[in-house]
Design an enzyme around this catalytic site. Structure first.
Site, PDB file in Angstrom:
ATOM      1  N   SER A   1      17.953 -14.157 -22.379  1.00 28.60           N
ATOM      2  CA  SER A   1      16.529 -13.849 -22.441  1.00 28.60           C
ATOM      3  C   SER A   1      15.888 -14.091 -21.071  1.00 28.60           C
ATOM      4  CB  SER A   1      15.874 -14.679 -23.550  1.00 28.60           C
ATOM      5  OG  SER A   1      14.599 -14.190 -23.880  1.00 28.60           O
TER       6      SER A   1
ATOM      7  N   HIS B   1      17.561 -11.778 -31.780  1.00 34.32           N
ATOM      8  CA  HIS B   1      17.479 -12.506 -30.517  1.00 34.32           C
ATOM      9  C   HIS B   1      17.983 -13.939 -30.697  1.00 34.32           C
ATOM     10  CE1 HIS B   1      15.943 -12.608 -26.441  1.00 34.32           C
ATOM     11  NE2 HIS B   1      15.206 -13.674 -26.682  1.00 34.32           N
TER      12      HIS B   1
ATOM     13  N   GLU C   1      17.058  -7.265 -31.832  1.00 30.99           N
ATOM     14  CA  GLU C   1      16.466  -8.335 -31.036  1.00 30.99           C
ATOM     15  C   GLU C   1      15.146  -8.869 -31.609  1.00 30.99           C
ATOM     16  OE1 GLU C   1      17.479  -9.830 -28.249  1.00 30.99           O
ATOM     17  OE2 GLU C   1      18.946  -8.527 -27.275  1.00 30.99           O
TER      18      GLU C   1
END
Length: 502
Positions: free
Chosen positions: A187, A410, A314
């Site tokens: 990320s 995610h 995600e």
């Protein structure tokens, strides 16, 4: 207890497994407060007695409270520390340096899923995890005061460079090879790694990079200035270097949270309304020459091998934790597309590929691809076309079940790659207790990281000079219920990533 000698002084760690030693909370730079606040990281004061390094160092200023991890306490200042996990008796092993994510605003190296024991033991790596300045302390723009000290943008990235320099100079004492370093992150940490690839200050400090769910693009200088003006107003101080330096770290954390809340409440506030992340690397032309994607496409960092991964769903995580706007009507979705200047026909294309899907699902699919999947994919493809070696992978561990089942969202890939997927603290990310098939998936992902860090070969072919090639799909072997998700790449052909403006 085991003692290692660094250039700054001896450090004492402890065995965390029969064959792994952990040395935690080692300072790699001086506390960035007082006269050092908003400055480039400065050297630490050396010490002579063995320093107790059996606990994680303090967390950088932030308001987040994450499961199983320590929180920031106002007054904690020695926040520029790193941690080392090394196999007992290691000599000249490859080194993996982990840069945590957290929207450039929160997180730390002490999160349970970043424990390096399994990677060191089973992967044969020396593992380093890094704390760096986040939020305004690390990424807020500080205006120039005449005759005042220099306060560079991207201080969090400069901290990461300082940590990599520490690795270069000291990791040999822990059995690591300073000439075989891989910088890895997820990320915001993945985009940090991409930024480090193209920064002159980081050149030569690592030879490989792992980027999971890189998020883009970076900020323009104009947007960084606007955010500073808003944060200063929320803190009740002028937007000057002197006034901001006089404000306490807790005051700027609280002011940043207030600005985020303002954006969240105002549908007319543009792209920052949807999931207000108000700090990011700034394309300042100095520390960071350009957005990492543009710089990579121009050939910067082509000497670094790159392994890219993103998850296939995600953005569903942000909806699950309540950090994103609730987009449930066609009007809201159209406004979202306009705020991000998405290409004409893109929403219609998603509707065609997801017939009958609720508006919220369309929004989550589009936003996840915009922020993570498309940017990550382009990063790998651009690197290959510019002459670098790039490997692609996608994490697609999902299955039906109660509610929405298990999502490939995610952060769900990280504990599996670290071998920490059986920790209670990560059950939410994984949708419950892992299965034996997940154990096998974890071993395969950990092995791919280890092989890549060792010799630049994760176990499948790199992309070719046109940016085409195979992508390894990470999913449990028994995931027979998993059906392919629609391929949306062609819908993004006309979209161009540029640094975000006010």
């Amino acid at each position: 207890m085991v003692v290692f000698r660094t250039n700054d002084g001896p450090v004492r760690g402890r065995r965390v497994a029969d064959d792994v030693v952990a040395v935690l909370g080692i300072p790699y730079a001086a506390p960035p407060f007082g006269a050092a606040r908003f400055r480039e990281p400065l050297p630490v004061e050396p010490w002579t007695q063995a320093r107790d390094c059996t606990r994680f160092g303090p967390v950088a200023p932030q308001s987040a409270e994450l499961p199983g991890a320590p929180s920031w306490s106002p007054g904690d200042e020695d926040v520029l520390t790193l941690n080392v996990w090394a196999p007992a008796g290691a000599t000249s092993l490859p080194v993996l340096v982990w840069i945590h994510g957290g929207a450039y605003t929160f997180g730390s190296s002490a999160q349970p899923d970043f424990d390096g024991t399994a990677l060191a033991r089973d992967g044969g790596l020396v593992v380093v995890t890094v704390n760096y300045r986040v939020g305004f302390e690390g990424f807020g723009h500080v205006p120039v005061d005449e005759d005042g000290p220099r306060h560079p943008d991207n201080r969090g990235l400069l901290d990461q460079v300082a940590a990599l320099r520490w690795v270069r100079e000291n990791i040999g004492a822990f059995g690591g090879d300073p000439d075989n370093v891989t910088a890895a992150g997820q990320s915001a940490g993945a985009t940090s790694v991409a930024a480090l690839m193209v920064m002159d200050r980081a050149r030569g400090l690592f030879r490989r990079a792992i980027a999971h769910s890189a998020v883009g693009p970076c900020w323009s200088a104009g947007l960084a200035r606007e955010i500073t003006a808003r944060v200063a107003a929320a803190a009740g101080v002028p937007a000057t270097a002197a006034a901001l330096a006089a404000a306490s770290p807790e005051a700027l954390v609280a002011a940043s949270d207030a600005v985020v809340d303002d954006y969240r409440r105002d549908p007319a506030s543009g792209h920052l309304h949807y999931d207000p992340v108000i700090y990011a690397p700034v394309a300042d032309g100095d520390v960071l020459p350009a957005d990492p994607l543009a710089a990579v496409a121009a050939g910067a960092g082509r000497e670094v091998d790159l392994l890219v991964c993103h998850t296939t769903q995600e953005y569903w995580l942000m909806d699950a934790v309540g950090s994103s706007a609730d987009i449930t009507t066609g009007e809201q979705l159209a406004r979202f597309a306009a705020d991000f200047a998405l290409p004409d026909g893109l929403l219609a294309g998603y509707r065609d590929l997801m017939p009958g899907a609720p508006v919220l699902d369309l929004h989550l699919a589009v936003y996840g691809d915009l922020l993570f999947a498309e940017y990550s994919s382009r990063l790998g493809e651009a690197h290959a076309r510019a002459g670098g070696r790039a490997f692609m992978s996608r994490f697609d561990r999902r299955s039906p079940g109660a509610g929405d089942g298990v999502r490939a969202w995610h952060c769900a890939d990280v504990p599996l790659a670290f071998g920490n997927h059986r920790l209670a603290a990560v059950e939410f990310l994984l949708g419950g207790r892992p299965s034996p098939a997940d154990d096998h998936l974890s071993r395969r992902m950990l092995s791919a990281w280890a092989q890549f860090a060792q010799a630049g070969r994760p176990g499948w072919r790199p992309l070719d000079a046109t940016g085409s090639g195979p992508a390894r799909i990470w999913a449990p072997d028994d995931d027979g219920a998993r059906t392919p998700l629609p391929d949306t790449r062609s819908l993004w052909r006309e979209f161009d990533y540029r640094p975000l403006e006010p």
